[in-house]
Enzyme design. Structure first.
Site, mmCIF file in Angstrom:
data_model
loop_
_atom_site.group_PDB
_atom_site.id
_atom_site.type_symbol
_atom_site.label_atom_id
_atom_site.label_comp_id
_atom_site.label_asym_id
_atom_site.label_seq_id
_atom_site.Cartn_x
_atom_site.Cartn_y
_atom_site.Cartn_z
ATOM 1 N N TYR A 57 46.748 117.272 100.598
ATOM 2 C CA TYR A 57 46.604 116.976 101.571
ATOM 3 C C TYR A 57 45.022 116.915 102.654
ATOM 4 O O TYR A 57 44.288 116.045 102.687
ATOM 5 C CB TYR A 57 47.697 116.795 102.393
ATOM 6 N N SER A 117 42.551 112.219 108.826
ATOM 7 C CA SER A 117 43.229 113.275 109.466
ATOM 8 C C SER A 117 42.946 113.866 109.755
ATOM 9 O O SER A 117 42.012 114.788 109.727
ATOM 10 C CB SER A 117 44.772 113.391 108.912
#
Length: 235
Positions: A116, A91
């Site tokens: 994350y 990501s």
């Protein structure tokens, strides 16, 4: 597990713990004569603090350690099937992550956003170190960001009730569909344009530059060594 094919098969494994090598699905996969492409796409996003069945913080366990273990367990099959490819889904949020070796499991403190981003940075470091280790084997590995995709990955994000109509409108207008979000994964898994390319970072089917912290070889090697111990590959 999903399978389909006349000429090939798609096999889907769900990574929620490091005991996957005991599963019937994994045993089936290990018995396959060849494995041409492995796509590490499992992910969880900004969840409350929870642990996998193996005791790992959920985001680090699913997003990094599960992929790390599965890939390592399948390396023999991938090498014997060469030329073969490994694709890792990361990501753009990796940019906000840091690898804190003193608290990889978030026992001291936990921030779901940081957790994350850290797991996505770990994906990139893992890919680059794996590419180094696979040089000359005929197995390539690359990492990508899919962009913002309209899926249920954000199910743990609390959106106020009054803001939901606006959020839904924005997501339909600007977020990618799942098919659009999968295009770079498909490209890296199948395109002749990236044949022999390894250790690179892609977005929208094009190579992109990484921040220096994602290219730190010493951090990548240390993370690899610690991950091996955490998942039980080394005692």
């Amino acid at each position: 597990m999903n399978r389909f094919s006349n000429k090939g098969q798609l096999i889907q494994l769900i990574l929620t713990g490091c005991c996957l090598y005991k599963s019937d699905y994994f045993c089936y996969l290990k018995e396959e004569p060849r494995l041409d492409v492995l796509i590490n796409n499992a992910g969880i996003f900004q969840c409350p603090y929870m642990k996998t069945e193996d005791g790992f913080e959920m985001q680090f366990g699913v997003n990094h350690l599960g992929h790390f273990l599965l890939t390592n367990l399948l390396l023999g099959l991938l090498k014997s099937s060469a030329p073969s490819r490994i694709v890792v889904v990361s990501s753009k949020l990796y940019k906000y992550g840091e690898i804190n070796f003193e608290d990889l499991n978030s026992e001291i403190s936990y921030n779901k956003s940081f957790g994350y981003s850290r797991s996505k940075l770990a994906n990139i470091l893992f890919t680059r170190e794996l590419a180094r280790r696979l040089e000359g084997t005929g197995v390539t590995v690359n990492v990508l960001h899919p962009g913002i995709v309209r899926t249920n990955l954000g199910r743990y994000i609390n959106i106020p009730l009054l803001a939901k109509p606006l959020f839904n409108l924005v997501s339909w207008a600007f977020f990618k569909t799942p098919l659009e979000g999968a295009q770079t994964s498909i490209y890296l898994a199948s395109s002749a344009e990236v044949e022999g390319v390894s250790g690179k970072y892609f977005g929208d089917c094009k190579e992109e530059e990484l921040l220096p912290k994602a290219m730190d070889e010493s951090v990548a090697r240390k993370l690899w060594d610690i991950s091996e111990v955490m998942v039980g590959l080394l005692k």
